[in-house]
Design a protein around this motif. Structure first.
Motif, PDB file in Angstrom:
ATOM      1  N   ALA A 158      -5.357  -0.825  10.500  1.00 41.77           N
ATOM      2  CA  ALA A 158      -4.149  -0.767  11.634  1.00 41.77           C
ATOM      3  C   ALA A 158      -4.385  -1.971  12.617  1.00 41.77           C
ATOM      4  N   ALA A 159      -5.713  -2.604  12.773  1.00 42.38           N
ATOM      5  CA  ALA A 159      -6.033  -3.681  13.620  1.00 42.38           C
ATOM      6  C   ALA A 159      -5.963  -5.156  12.773  1.00 42.38           C
ATOM      7  N   ALA A 160      -6.015  -5.031  11.570  1.00 37.20           N
ATOM      8  CA  ALA A 160      -5.972  -6.284  10.894  1.00 37.20           C
ATOM      9  C   ALA A 160      -4.517  -6.564  10.019  1.00 37.20           C
ATOM     10  N   VAL A 161      -3.820  -5.403   9.724  1.00 39.87           N
ATOM     11  CA  VAL A 161      -2.599  -5.631   9.038  1.00 39.87           C
ATOM     12  C   VAL A 161      -1.232  -5.263   9.965  1.00 39.87           C
ATOM     13  N   THR A 162      -0.664  -6.110  10.417  1.00 41.81           N
ATOM     14  CA  THR A 162       0.414  -6.101  11.392  1.00 41.81           C
ATOM     15  C   THR A 162       1.767  -6.138  11.044  1.00 41.81           C
ATOM     16  N   THR A 163       2.087  -6.432   9.868  1.00 39.10           N
ATOM     17  CA  THR A 163       3.189  -6.584   9.286  1.00 39.10           C
ATOM     18  C   THR A 163       3.668  -5.417   8.973  1.00 39.10           C
ATOM     19  N   GLU A 164       5.078  -5.341   9.287  1.00 38.96           N
ATOM     20  CA  GLU A 164       5.716  -3.910   9.269  1.00 38.96           C
ATOM     21  C   GLU A 164       6.001  -3.438   7.922  1.00 38.96           C
ATOM     22  N   GLY A 165       5.759  -2.271   7.411  1.00 33.89           N
ATOM     23  CA  GLY A 165       5.835  -1.687   6.246  1.00 33.89           C
ATOM     24  C   GLY A 165       4.858  -1.924   5.226  1.00 33.89           C
ATOM     25  N   LEU A 166       3.828  -2.343   5.767  1.00 32.71           N
ATOM     26  CA  LEU A 166       2.415  -2.468   5.054  1.00 32.71           C
ATOM     27  C   LEU A 166       1.668  -1.269   5.503  1.00 32.71           C
ATOM     28  N   THR A 167       1.629  -0.166   5.092  1.00 29.59           N
ATOM     29  CA  THR A 167       0.962   1.070   5.517  1.00 29.59           C
ATOM     30  C   THR A 167       0.107   1.470   4.429  1.00 29.59           C
ATOM     31  N   LEU A 168      -0.991   2.213   4.761  1.00 26.62           N
ATOM     32  CA  LEU A 168      -1.829   2.996   3.940  1.00 26.62           C
ATOM     33  C   LEU A 168      -1.174   4.222   3.141  1.00 26.62           C
ATOM     34  N   ASP A 169      -0.317   4.728   4.059  1.00 28.18           N
ATOM     35  CA  ASP A 169       0.539   6.147   3.673  1.00 28.18           C
ATOM     36  C   ASP A 169       1.348   6.025   2.530  1.00 28.18           C
ATOM     37  N   SER A 170       1.898   4.965   2.380  1.00 27.68           N
ATOM     38  CA  SER A 170       3.231   4.622   1.548  1.00 27.68           C
ATOM     39  C   SER A 170       2.826   4.231   0.187  1.00 27.68           C
ATOM     40  N   ALA A 171       3.253   5.188  -0.436  1.00 26.53           N
ATOM     41  CA  ALA A 171       2.562   4.982  -2.080  1.00 26.53           C
ATOM     42  C   ALA A 171       3.811   4.337  -2.712  1.00 26.53           C
ATOM     43  N   ALA A 172       4.905   4.330  -2.352  1.00 30.71           N
ATOM     44  CA  ALA A 172       5.933   3.453  -3.095  1.00 30.71           C
ATOM     45  C   ALA A 172       5.859   1.929  -3.163  1.00 30.71           C
ATOM     46  N   GLN A 173       5.322   1.494  -1.928  1.00 32.16           N
ATOM     47  CA  GLN A 173       4.586   0.060  -1.900  1.00 32.16           C
ATOM     48  C   GLN A 173       3.876  -0.443  -3.035  1.00 32.16           C
ATOM     49  N   SER A 174       3.142   0.398  -3.494  1.00 36.49           N
ATOM     50  CA  SER A 174       2.293  -0.223  -4.611  1.00 36.49           C
ATOM     51  C   SER A 174       2.984  -0.746  -5.768  1.00 36.49           C
ATOM     52  N   THR A 175       4.134  -0.086  -6.125  1.00 43.32           N
ATOM     53  CA  THR A 175       4.706  -0.866  -7.342  1.00 43.32           C
ATOM     54  C   THR A 175       5.568  -2.173  -6.833  1.00 43.32           C
ATOM     55  N   ASN A 176       5.929  -2.070  -5.690  1.00 42.92           N
ATOM     56  CA  ASN A 176       6.441  -3.251  -4.990  1.00 42.92           C
ATOM     57  C   ASN A 176       5.535  -4.493  -4.978  1.00 42.92           C
ATOM     58  N   LEU A 177       4.335  -4.170  -4.570  1.00 48.18           N
ATOM     59  CA  LEU A 177       3.334  -5.423  -4.398  1.00 48.18           C
ATOM     60  C   LEU A 177       2.431  -5.482  -5.629  1.00 48.18           C
ATOM     61  N   GLN A 178       2.767  -4.712  -6.646  1.00 50.12           N
ATOM     62  CA  GLN A 178       1.941  -5.294  -7.794  1.00 50.12           C
ATOM     63  C   GLN A 178       1.954  -6.777  -8.404  1.00 50.12           C
ATOM     64  N   LEU A 179       3.002  -7.226  -8.263  1.00 52.17           N
ATOM     65  CA  LEU A 179       3.143  -8.592  -8.662  1.00 52.17           C
ATOM     66  C   LEU A 179       2.381  -9.377  -7.597  1.00 52.17           C
ATOM     67  N   MET A 180       2.049  -9.032  -6.300  1.00 54.44           N
ATOM     68  CA  MET A 180       1.329  -9.967  -5.216  1.00 54.44           C
ATOM     69  C   MET A 180      -0.040  -9.839  -5.833  1.00 54.44           C
ATOM     70  N   VAL A 181      -0.701  -8.661  -6.568  1.00 53.01           N
ATOM     71  CA  VAL A 181      -2.030  -8.545  -6.756  1.00 53.01           C
ATOM     72  C   VAL A 181      -2.295  -9.811  -7.837  1.00 53.01           C
ATOM     73  N   THR A 182      -1.537  -9.853  -8.457  1.00 58.57           N
ATOM     74  CA  THR A 182      -1.514 -10.869  -9.732  1.00 58.57           C
ATOM     75  C   THR A 182      -1.418 -12.405  -9.112  1.00 58.57           C
ATOM     76  N   SER A 183      -0.624 -12.363  -8.185  1.00 59.53           N
ATOM     77  CA  SER A 183      -0.288 -13.636  -7.603  1.00 59.53           C
ATOM     78  C   SER A 183      -1.208 -14.140  -6.552  1.00 59.53           C
ATOM     79  N   LEU A 184      -2.070 -13.060  -5.889  1.00 63.80           N
ATOM     80  CA  LEU A 184      -2.819 -13.604  -5.023  1.00 63.80           C
ATOM     81  C   LEU A 184      -4.423 -13.782  -5.730  1.00 63.80           C
TER      82      LEU A 184
END
Length: 217
Positions: free
Chosen positions: A66-92
């Motif tokens: 909560a203190a480090a990640v302030t971008t809206e929509g990036l929460t620990l509770d959202s399970a759906a976002q893991s699919t959307n961000l999977q490409l970012m795991v590889t990209s980063l």
């Protein structure tokens, strides 16, 4: 016929002495086997201390996120976002944590502890890179540093076959803007939380681990 009796008595005494020697040798040989099945006290104590610290890390991750990640929509509770961000795991270039399992015949105590150490170092390295761009990670870094100390003590107490290969980190060169930094912090904390849950299960198993006695041929 009388001279045969002393030879018979001597033969019986010899057989009895030999049987006694074999019995004592078997008992002497088997005693260390049972004691060697007991994990070292230092290993169990270090595993318990490490488990307590990992449980604290898991409790602290939501507040750190909560203190480090302030971008809206990036929460620990959202399970759906893991699919959307999977490409970012590889990209980063964020590596996956080493796979952890409870010790067994096929996943030895040595491998288990080495992977714990490698995983802790991985997230220590990722947080080190992110801490240069994001605030609020220092306490988590300190806990990870203490955790690595306990796991290193476990490694000293357990039979070791060497070091686990650790992936190279190229995260710093891929953090081009604030969005990449935020996503990288989010993904790192999510993966760290998952790794810690596996770590707790494995540490609990290590503290209670009893290897099977060697099979008699």
């Amino acid at each position: 016929m009388s001279p045969a009796r002393p030879a018979t008595v001597f033969t019986l005494h010899t057989i009895a002495a030999l049987l006694l020697c074999f019995l004592l040798a078997d008992l002497t040989h088997s005693a260390p086997v049972s004691s060697s099945l007991e994990p070292p006290v230092a290993l169990r104590e270090a595993a318990e201390r490490a488990k307590t610290l990992v449980e604290k890390i898991v409790r602290d991750i939501p507040a750190v996120h909560a203190a480090a990640v302030t971008t809206e929509g990036l929460t620990l509770d959202s399970a759906a976002q893991s699919t959307n961000l999977q490409l970012m795991v590889t990209s980063l270039g964020i590596p996956a944590a080493p796979v952890l399992k409870p010790p067994s015949e096929h996943f030895t105590l040595d491998v288990c502890v080495r992977r714990m150490l490698a995983g802790g170092r991985l997230y220590q390295g990722l947080l080190g890179v992110l801490s240069e761009r994001v605030s609020g990670l220092s306490n988590l870094q300190a806990d990870l540093r203490d955790l690595l100390t306990h796991v290193a003590k476990m490694k000293e107490a357990a039979p070791s076959g060497g070091e686990e290969a650790e992936p190279s980190l190229d995260l710093a060169s891929r953090l081009h803007g604030d969005y990449e930094v935020q996503v990288a912090a989010h993904l790192t904390l999510m993966q760290l939380k998952s790794f810690c849950h596996d770590l707790i299960r494995s540490l609990r198993a290590v503290a209670a681990y009893r290897p099977r006695p060697p099979t008699k041929r």
